[in-house]
Write a protein that holds these residues in place. Structure first.
Motif, PDB file in Angstrom:
ATOM      1  N   ALA A  92     127.280  34.831  39.965  1.00 37.33           N
ATOM      2  CA  ALA A  92     127.854  34.241  41.168  1.00 37.33           C
ATOM      3  C   ALA A  92     127.089  33.001  41.611  1.00 37.33           C
ATOM      4  CB  ALA A  92     127.877  35.277  42.293  1.00 37.33           C
ATOM      5  N   ILE A  93     125.779  33.025  41.469  1.00 38.11           N
ATOM      6  CA  ILE A  93     124.967  31.871  41.860  1.00 38.11           C
ATOM      7  C   ILE A  93     125.166  30.712  40.896  1.00 38.11           C
ATOM      8  CG2 ILE A  93     122.582  31.050  42.172  1.00 38.11           C
ATOM      9  CD1 ILE A  93     121.923  33.899  43.149  1.00 38.11           C
ATOM     10  N   GLY A  94     125.504  31.028  39.647  1.00 37.82           N
ATOM     11  CA  GLY A  94     125.782  29.946  38.710  1.00 37.82           C
ATOM     12  C   GLY A  94     125.229  30.100  37.316  1.00 37.82           C
ATOM     13  N   ALA A  95     124.589  31.230  37.017  1.00 41.62           N
ATOM     14  CA  ALA A  95     124.101  31.450  35.652  1.00 41.62           C
ATOM     15  C   ALA A  95     125.284  31.617  34.700  1.00 41.62           C
ATOM     16  CB  ALA A  95     123.210  32.683  35.597  1.00 41.62           C
ATOM     17  N   ASP A  96     125.137  31.097  33.500  1.00 44.43           N
ATOM     18  CA  ASP A  96     126.155  31.289  32.471  1.00 44.43           C
ATOM     19  C   ASP A  96     125.935  32.568  31.680  1.00 44.43           C
ATOM     20  OD1 ASP A  96     127.705  28.657  32.541  1.00 44.43           O
ATOM     21  OD2 ASP A  96     125.651  27.934  32.353  1.00 44.43           O
ATOM     22  N   PHE A  97     124.676  33.012  31.628  1.00 42.03           N
ATOM     23  CA  PHE A  97     124.319  34.188  30.835  1.00 42.03           C
ATOM     24  C   PHE A  97     123.102  34.835  31.471  1.00 42.03           C
ATOM     25  CE2 PHE A  97     125.157  36.236  26.762  1.00 42.03           C
ATOM     26  CZ  PHE A  97     126.355  35.661  26.355  1.00 42.03           C
ATOM     27  N   VAL A  98     122.990  36.161  31.321  1.00 41.60           N
ATOM     28  CA  VAL A  98     121.892  36.919  31.912  1.00 41.60           C
ATOM     29  C   VAL A  98     121.273  37.794  30.824  1.00 41.60           C
ATOM     30  CG1 VAL A  98     121.260  38.554  33.719  1.00 41.60           C
ATOM     31  CG2 VAL A  98     123.101  36.909  34.127  1.00 41.60           C
ATOM     32  N   TRP A  99     119.936  37.849  30.792  1.00 44.15           N
ATOM     33  CA  TRP A  99     119.212  38.498  29.701  1.00 44.15           C
ATOM     34  C   TRP A  99     118.271  39.580  30.221  1.00 44.15           C
ATOM     35  CZ3 TRP A  99     119.852  36.663  24.544  1.00 44.15           C
ATOM     36  CH2 TRP A  99     120.685  35.543  24.434  1.00 44.15           C
ATOM     37  N   VAL A 100     118.081  40.611  29.403  1.00 46.49           N
ATOM     38  CA  VAL A 100     117.133  41.675  29.730  1.00 46.49           C
ATOM     39  C   VAL A 100     116.093  41.783  28.627  1.00 46.49           C
ATOM     40  CG1 VAL A 100     118.744  42.993  31.155  1.00 46.49           C
ATOM     41  CG2 VAL A 100     118.634  43.444  28.696  1.00 46.49           C
ATOM     42  N   GLY A 101     114.848  42.101  29.002  1.00 44.27           N
ATOM     43  CA  GLY A 101     113.773  42.214  28.031  1.00 44.27           C
ATOM     44  C   GLY A 101     113.247  43.628  27.895  1.00 44.27           C
ATOM     45  N   ARG A 102     112.513  44.094  28.897  1.00 43.48           N
ATOM     46  CA  ARG A 102     111.898  45.423  28.831  1.00 43.48           C
ATOM     47  C   ARG A 102     112.902  46.545  28.570  1.00 43.48           C
ATOM     48  NH1 ARG A 102     109.036  42.596  32.908  1.00 43.48           N
ATOM     49  NH2 ARG A 102     106.764  42.528  32.587  1.00 43.48           N
ATOM     50  N   PRO A 103     114.106  46.516  29.182  1.00 40.34           N
ATOM     51  CA  PRO A 103     115.046  47.621  28.943  1.00 40.34           C
ATOM     52  C   PRO A 103     115.378  47.859  27.475  1.00 40.34           C
ATOM     53  CG  PRO A 103     115.720  46.412  30.880  1.00 40.34           C
ATOM     54  CD  PRO A 103     114.592  45.618  30.257  1.00 40.34           C
ATOM     55  N   ALA A 104     115.341  46.820  26.651  1.00 42.79           N
ATOM     56  CA  ALA A 104     115.588  47.023  25.216  1.00 42.79           C
ATOM     57  C   ALA A 104     114.485  47.878  24.603  1.00 42.79           C
ATOM     58  CB  ALA A 104     115.686  45.680  24.503  1.00 42.79           C
ATOM     59  N   LEU A 105     113.240  47.662  25.034  1.00 43.20           N
ATOM     60  CA  LEU A 105     112.126  48.460  24.531  1.00 43.20           C
ATOM     61  C   LEU A 105     112.247  49.911  24.983  1.00 43.20           C
ATOM     62  CD1 LEU A 105     109.323  45.843  25.226  1.00 43.20           C
ATOM     63  CD2 LEU A 105     110.214  46.491  22.981  1.00 43.20           C
ATOM     64  N   TRP A 106     112.708  50.108  26.219  1.00 45.75           N
ATOM     65  CA  TRP A 106     112.913  51.478  26.686  1.00 45.75           C
ATOM     66  C   TRP A 106     113.976  52.183  25.851  1.00 45.75           C
ATOM     67  CZ3 TRP A 106     113.948  49.512  32.330  1.00 45.75           C
ATOM     68  CH2 TRP A 106     112.775  48.938  32.837  1.00 45.75           C
ATOM     69  N   GLY A 107     115.065  51.479  25.584  1.00 48.80           N
ATOM     70  CA  GLY A 107     116.114  52.071  24.768  1.00 48.80           C
ATOM     71  C   GLY A 107     115.619  52.420  23.382  1.00 48.80           C
ATOM     72  N   LEU A 108     114.854  51.495  22.781  1.00 50.37           N
ATOM     73  CA  LEU A 108     114.272  51.763  21.458  1.00 50.37           C
ATOM     74  C   LEU A 108     113.403  53.004  21.474  1.00 50.37           C
ATOM     75  CD1 LEU A 108     112.997  48.398  19.906  1.00 50.37           C
ATOM     76  CD2 LEU A 108     114.748  49.919  18.977  1.00 50.37           C
TER      77      LEU A 108
END
Length: 375
Positions: free
Chosen positions: A310-326
């Motif tokens: 909504a503020i204007g980002a075209d894409f949003v990324w996550v880092g730590r959650p991928a490690l938790w899933g792994l």
């Protein structure tokens, strides 16, 4: 325990991973102010619920293509190091999850598998190769050329790490990587004179170590010299990661940057700096649509993603959650994490009366509470 949220994944991962490793993932710089604010600042934005809008068909696909691809959602897995500390297949599992879920991934320079191996595991999803520039430019040049040969679309230049932030948890734990951990991207590199080299992880760099002195991250990077140099050695796009103000966004564009990634390194570099969601508007307003703007930092829900879009980002990324899933369940755990986010984004869009990502705008949110201002 049912894994319904990213917080659930985090709790389960904490029970499965050695404390020093989990602290390495979770910790930030200094007193952890930025680390905490990355998460807390999202709560200062609220979504306006809209009713009686036809939301029988929801389209979570990004409003713009990324490198000619229309991914499933404007969500990706950001670069982070040493995924084999979470699961033996490491980045191969993470990339495979992104490929199956149809979202992109950015690969860290300090991945345990090489860029080519990860690209083979995720030919459509592995698009960004995150780059640290070393004092010995021949080393970085080899990394760039290998990434281009493997088929990556863009170099993601990490611009916010001239020095390593004060990470007290790692110091207290005397954190060291296990001896059997590969640095896949640094295998068989040389110093430009045919001599094999050793690249230490930044957390293990030691002052006065002559063997690695020229192979540490270069603190002299600057817009005027670094971007033209990168453009001279590759045809890939060059994006800047670590931008948190409009002034740097403008300088990046003036230097020829192809995209901007709003990030404070997950709160691991400069403490007491801006949380990324608070920095986003200034960057978006400075960019004025000339290049894409992406964001990471503290994203844990579909509502967080909605607010950033909504503020204007075209894409949003996550880092730590991928490690938790792994850590929870390998590749399937990462797929679970991504599905949670995509489902949550979809439900949020429906309840906010926005059938597509293109319908999300600043009219979709309000902000309350204190706002930072320049002095």
């Amino acid at each position: 325990m049912k894994l319904l949220t990213l917080d659930d994944l985090e709790k389960k991962a904490s029970q499965r991973i050695e404390k020093s490793v989990f602290d390495f993932w979770q910790s930030g710089a200094g007193d952890l102010s930025t680390l905490k604010e990355n998460r807390n600042a999202f709560s200062r934005y609220k979504i306006i619920g809209r009713t009686m809008v036809d939301v029988s068909r929801l389209d979570t696909s990004p409003k713009n293509e990324l490198f000619g691809k229309k991914f499933r959602a404007p969500i990706g897995v950001a670069p982070s190091s040493h995924h084999t500390l979470a699961s033996p297949r490491g980045e191969l599992a993470t990339a495979g999850a992104c490929e199956n879920t149809k979202v992109p991934i950015g690969l860290s320079s300090y991945s345990n598998y090489s860029g080519a191996e990860v690209k083979d595991a995720a030919p459509n999803s592995a698009v960004f190769f995150q780059l640290y520039v070393f004092k010995n430019r021949k080393v970085s040049e080899q990394l760039v050329r290998r990434a281009e040969q493997a088929g990556y679309k863009a170099i993601l230049l990490t611009s916010d790490t001239p020095y390593l932030g004060q990470r007290y948890a790692d110091a207290r734990n005397n954190f060291r990587l296990p001896r059997n951990v590969r640095l896949g991207n640094f295998e068989d590199l040389d110093d430009g004179k045919g001599n094999k080299i050793k690249i230490p992880h930044p957390v293990e760099q030691k002052k006065g170590d002559s063997q690695t002195a020229s192979n540490v991250i270069d603190p002299s990077l600057n817009w005027a010299e670094t971007i033209p140099w990168l453009k001279s050695i590759t045809n890939m796009q060059i994006w800047a990661k670590g931008i948190i103000c409009g002034e740097d966004a403008q300088l990046a564009i003036d230097a020829g940057i192809d995209g901007i990634w709003v990030s404070n390194h997950g709160g691991r570099q400069l403490d007491e700096t801006l949380p990324t969601i608070e920095a986003l508007q200034d960057v978006v307003d400075a960019v004025k649509g000339r290049v894409p703007v992406h964001l990471d930092g503290g994203v844990r829900t579909g509502a967080d993603i909605f607010k950033a879009l909504a503020i204007g980002a075209d894409f949003v990324w996550v880092g730590r959650p991928a490690l938790w899933g792994l850590a929870c369940n390998g590749q399937k755990g990462v797929e679970k994490m991504l599905e949670i986010l995509i489902k949550d984004l979809s439900i949020t869009m429906g309840l906010a009366g926005t059938p597509s990502v293109a319908d999300i705008s600043r009219k979709s949110i309000v902000r309350f509470g204190p706002r930072y201002s320049k002095l």
